[in-house]
Write a protein that holds these residues in place. Structure first.
Motif, PDB file in Angstrom:
ATOM      1  N   PHE A   1       1.016  -0.951  -0.020  1.00  0.00           N
ATOM      2  CA  PHE A   1       0.011  -0.008  -0.075  1.00  0.00           C
ATOM      3  C   PHE A   1       0.857   1.275   0.077  1.00  0.00           C
ATOM      4  N   PRO A   2       0.389   2.355  -0.668  1.00  0.00           N
ATOM      5  CA  PRO A   2       1.238   3.529  -0.313  1.00  0.00           C
ATOM      6  C   PRO A   2       1.839   3.896   0.863  1.00  0.00           C
ATOM      7  N   CYS A   3       3.076   4.152   0.827  1.00  0.00           N
ATOM      8  CA  CYS A   3       3.671   4.664   2.167  1.00  0.00           C
ATOM      9  C   CYS A   3       3.997   3.435   2.958  1.00  0.00           C
ATOM     10  N   ASP A   4       3.819   2.269   2.555  1.00  0.00           N
ATOM     11  CA  ASP A   4       4.126   0.982   3.056  1.00  0.00           C
ATOM     12  C   ASP A   4       3.578   1.078   4.584  1.00  0.00           C
ATOM     13  N   LEU A   5       2.354   1.290   4.663  1.00  0.00           N
ATOM     14  CA  LEU A   5       1.361   1.294   5.707  1.00  0.00           C
ATOM     15  C   LEU A   5       1.457   0.029   6.589  1.00  0.00           C
ATOM     16  N   PHE A   6       1.275  -1.180   5.956  1.00  0.00           N
ATOM     17  CA  PHE A   6       1.297  -2.491   6.756  1.00  0.00           C
ATOM     18  C   PHE A   6       2.515  -3.391   6.485  1.00  0.00           C
ATOM     19  N   ARG A   7       2.406  -4.461   7.364  1.00  0.00           N
ATOM     20  CA  ARG A   7       3.776  -5.386   7.035  1.00  0.00           C
ATOM     21  C   ARG A   7       3.317  -6.499   6.552  1.00  0.00           C
ATOM     22  N   GLY A   8       4.231  -7.379   6.232  1.00  0.00           N
ATOM     23  CA  GLY A   8       3.785  -8.632   5.705  1.00  0.00           C
ATOM     24  C   GLY A   8       3.619  -8.778   4.040  1.00  0.00           C
ATOM     25  N   ARG A   9       4.309  -7.838   3.426  1.00  0.00           N
ATOM     26  CA  ARG A   9       4.192  -7.639   1.961  1.00  0.00           C
ATOM     27  C   ARG A   9       5.123  -6.943   1.126  1.00  0.00           C
ATOM     28  N   MET A  10       5.246  -6.935  -0.002  1.00  0.00           N
ATOM     29  CA  MET A  10       6.454  -6.150  -0.485  1.00  0.00           C
ATOM     30  C   MET A  10       6.199  -4.549  -0.216  1.00  0.00           C
TER      31      MET A  10
ATOM     32  N   GLU B   1      -5.714  -6.717   0.501  1.00  0.00           N
ATOM     33  CA  GLU B   1      -7.113  -6.652   1.322  1.00  0.00           C
ATOM     34  C   GLU B   1      -7.938  -5.623   0.684  1.00  0.00           C
ATOM     35  N   TYR B   2      -9.352  -5.373   1.146  1.00  0.00           N
ATOM     36  CA  TYR B   2     -10.112  -4.346   0.866  1.00  0.00           C
ATOM     37  C   TYR B   2     -10.033  -3.496   2.092  1.00  0.00           C
ATOM     38  N   PHE B   3      -9.731  -2.010   1.935  1.00  0.00           N
ATOM     39  CA  PHE B   3      -9.973  -1.192   2.840  1.00  0.00           C
ATOM     40  C   PHE B   3     -10.474   0.130   2.208  1.00  0.00           C
ATOM     41  N   PRO B   4     -11.693   0.543   2.754  1.00  0.00           N
ATOM     42  CA  PRO B   4     -12.548   1.493   1.935  1.00  0.00           C
ATOM     43  C   PRO B   4     -11.675   2.880   1.754  1.00  0.00           C
ATOM     44  N   ALA B   5     -10.864   3.273   2.546  1.00  0.00           N
ATOM     45  CA  ALA B   5      -9.961   4.368   2.444  1.00  0.00           C
ATOM     46  C   ALA B   5      -9.190   4.344   1.192  1.00  0.00           C
ATOM     47  N   PHE B   6      -8.821   3.141   0.553  1.00  0.00           N
ATOM     48  CA  PHE B   6      -7.931   3.065  -0.538  1.00  0.00           C
ATOM     49  C   PHE B   6      -8.487   3.161  -1.876  1.00  0.00           C
ATOM     50  N   ARG B   7      -9.600   3.472  -2.033  1.00  0.00           N
ATOM     51  CA  ARG B   7     -10.389   3.426  -3.255  1.00  0.00           C
ATOM     52  C   ARG B   7      -9.505   3.801  -4.447  1.00  0.00           C
ATOM     53  N   THR B   8      -8.946   4.955  -4.404  1.00  0.00           N
ATOM     54  CA  THR B   8      -8.213   5.486  -5.571  1.00  0.00           C
ATOM     55  C   THR B   8      -7.143   4.611  -5.929  1.00  0.00           C
TER      56      THR B   8
ATOM     57  N   GLU C   1      -6.403   2.559  -9.364  1.00  0.00           N
ATOM     58  CA  GLU C   1      -5.251   2.744 -10.140  1.00  0.00           C
ATOM     59  C   GLU C   1      -4.428   1.213 -10.444  1.00  0.00           C
ATOM     60  N   LEU C   2      -4.719   0.301  -9.527  1.00  0.00           N
ATOM     61  CA  LEU C   2      -4.243  -1.069  -9.754  1.00  0.00           C
ATOM     62  C   LEU C   2      -5.082  -1.863 -10.926  1.00  0.00           C
ATOM     63  N   ALA C   3      -6.397  -1.374 -10.715  1.00  0.00           N
ATOM     64  CA  ALA C   3      -7.427  -1.895 -11.790  1.00  0.00           C
ATOM     65  C   ALA C   3      -7.221  -1.459 -13.008  1.00  0.00           C
ATOM     66  N   ALA C   4      -6.603  -0.295 -13.183  1.00  0.00           N
ATOM     67  CA  ALA C   4      -6.304   0.552 -14.512  1.00  0.00           C
ATOM     68  C   ALA C   4      -4.915   0.174 -15.127  1.00  0.00           C
ATOM     69  N   ASN C   5      -4.212  -0.773 -14.189  1.00  0.00           N
ATOM     70  CA  ASN C   5      -2.879  -1.107 -14.876  1.00  0.00           C
ATOM     71  C   ASN C   5      -3.053  -2.304 -15.730  1.00  0.00           C
ATOM     72  N   LYS C   6      -2.825  -2.247 -17.140  1.00  0.00           N
ATOM     73  CA  LYS C   6      -2.998  -3.307 -17.915  1.00  0.00           C
ATOM     74  C   LYS C   6      -2.219  -4.631 -17.579  1.00  0.00           C
ATOM     75  N   SER C   7      -1.089  -4.416 -17.007  1.00  0.00           N
ATOM     76  CA  SER C   7      -0.077  -5.386 -16.802  1.00  0.00           C
ATOM     77  C   SER C   7      -0.452  -6.605 -15.646  1.00  0.00           C
TER      78      SER C   7
END
Ligand SMILES: [Zn+2]
Ligand SMILES: [Zn+2]
Length: 242
Positions: A50-59, A91-98, A102-108
């Motif tokens: 997630f932007p700003c690396d808010l959570f652990r256990g992930r890239m 995960e789904y967190f409502p605060a991260f809608r935008t 962005e991810l959904a728009a990334n064609k790769s």
């Protein structure tokens, strides 16, 4: 998104070293093993940052472009032997809608796999800061609600280990059944598959047969490996025999 379907002969849900808790091997090691096993495709769904690396256990957020670029390169290199697919478990967190937009728009990125390991709570915090007591009582409800809401956004292509939300429960109950039914119905309406997670089956309280007995069309489910090491792909053999 709802794009390419996951074939029964594909190896689905594979992590990489980038998340920090998977085997330290190049992505190619998974691809080569998948080819040896005779799989038609392999789906990488490493834990999304997630932007700003808010959570652990992930890239790390800064590693996301490299993850996509490396797998895109491998996709081309191995296209004659196997279909390499690029996805993310998130995960789904409502605060991260935008961010999801962005991810959904990334064609790769071909797959957003909804893996609800924690949830936002009504107080603006997250379930991971709840105490033991509160988690035991209400974690599955918060995670279940987040999954249902997440499915409704249309950003996600599949739900990872939906029954794992009950991991802190010891016995099946009516409230759990109600939450399970909500998820199953949301997935049906959203037209996205629920993942039967092989890794969950190896641990107590992660896999709940009571959940799967409520799913009317089990054939619509997908089998996920949740592999964090190459060796875990070998389950492919016994799955194909069933
Ligand atoms: Zn993991
Ligand atoms: Zn996973």
């Amino acid at each position: 998104m709802g794009r390419k379907p996951v074939l029964k002969t594909d190896i689905f849900h594979v992590h990489t070293y980038r998340c920090g808790h998977a085997e330290a091997v190049p992505d190619e090691a998974y691809i080569q093993r998948a080819i040896e096993l005779g799989a038609t495709g392999i789906w990488f769904t490493d834990h999304a940052p997630f932007p700003c690396d808010l959570f652990r256990g992930r890239m790390m957020y800064a590693d996301l472009p490299e993850y996509v670029a490396t797998l895109t390169e491998l996709k081309k290199r191995y296209e004659r032997q196997i279909d390499v697919h690029i996805g993310l478990e998130i995960e789904y967190f409502p605060a991260f809608r935008t961010y999801y937009e962005e991810l959904a728009a990334n064609k790769s990125i071909e797959m957003l796999l909804l893996g609800q390991h924690m949830a936002e709570d009504s107080g603006g915090g997250y379930t991971f800061s709840w105490n033991e007591e509160r988690l035991k009582k209400g974690e599955y409800i918060a995670l279940g609600d987040a999954i249902v809401e997440g499915i409704k956004t249309g950003f996600f292509d599949a739900v990872a280990h939906p029954d794992r939300i009950f991991r802190r429960r010891k016995r099946w109950g009516s409230r759990m059944e109600a939450v399970a039914k909500d998820i199953i119905e949301a997935a049906r309406q959203g037209g996205i598959p629920l993942e039967i997670n092989i890794s969950s089956m190896r641990h107590k309280y992660l896999f709940w047969h009571q959940f799967w007995e409520l799913v009317p069309h089990k054939a619509e489910g997908i089998v996920g490996f949740d592999a964090h090491q190459v060796l875990e792909l070998d389950a492919y053999r016994s799955i194909m025999m069933e």
